[in-house]
Design a protein around this motif. Structure first.
Motif, PDB file in Angstrom:
ATOM      1  N   PRO A  61       5.393   1.338  -1.215  1.00 14.25           N
ATOM      2  CA  PRO A  61       4.275   0.442  -1.515  1.00 14.25           C
ATOM      3  C   PRO A  61       4.821  -0.945  -1.824  1.00 14.25           C
ATOM      4  O   PRO A  61       5.968  -1.090  -2.246  1.00 14.25           O
ATOM      5  CB  PRO A  61       3.627   1.070  -2.744  1.00 14.25           C
TER       6      PRO A  61
ATOM      7  N   GLY B  12      -0.414  -0.987  -1.694  1.00 18.82           N
ATOM      8  CA  GLY B  12       0.350  -1.698  -2.712  1.00 18.82           C
ATOM      9  C   GLY B  12      -0.602  -2.516  -3.560  1.00 18.82           C
ATOM     10  O   GLY B  12      -1.807  -2.270  -3.562  1.00 18.82           O
TER      11      GLY B  12
ATOM     12  N   ARG C  38       2.673   5.854  -6.407  1.00 16.01           N
ATOM     13  CA  ARG C  38       3.680   5.299  -5.493  1.00 16.01           C
ATOM     14  C   ARG C  38       3.738   6.092  -4.191  1.00 16.01           C
ATOM     15  O   ARG C  38       3.809   5.522  -3.112  1.00 16.01           O
ATOM     16  CB  ARG C  38       5.074   5.312  -6.142  1.00 16.01           C
TER      17      ARG C  38
END
Length: 86
Positions: free
Chosen positions: A11, A30, A54
């Motif tokens: 990300p 992200g 994540r």
């Protein structure tokens, strides 16, 4: 680069600026932080402390990165040339 990070399943965390918001889908691939330490730091900590987040964002980023591949770009250019030349 953001594209290379996405291609390997990472990300991204970037600052809101031209181009960055086009490459990072905020909250999906992200985070796009405002241009200040507090905003950036909060998003960094969230990624650092949440391995599941994540992983999910990394997988989404990797899938999204295919739209920037050489093959995808070549296909887009070819389609543009075909439109222009009729």
């Amino acid at each position: 680069t953001f594209i290379e990070a996405a291609a390997v399943g990472l990300p991204a965390l970037g600052l809101a600026s031209p181009g960055v918001s086009d490459l990072i889908r905020d909250g999906e691939t992200g985070f796009v932080a405002q241009d200040n330490d507090f905003s950036f730091g909060l998003r960094f900590l969230r990624l650092a402390q949440d391995p599941d987040l994540r992983q999910r964002m990394g997988q989404a980023a990797q899938q999204d990165s295919t739209r920037y591949s050489a093959r995808a770009n070549a296909r887009s250019i070819l389609e543009l040339y075909q439109k222009v030349t009729g």
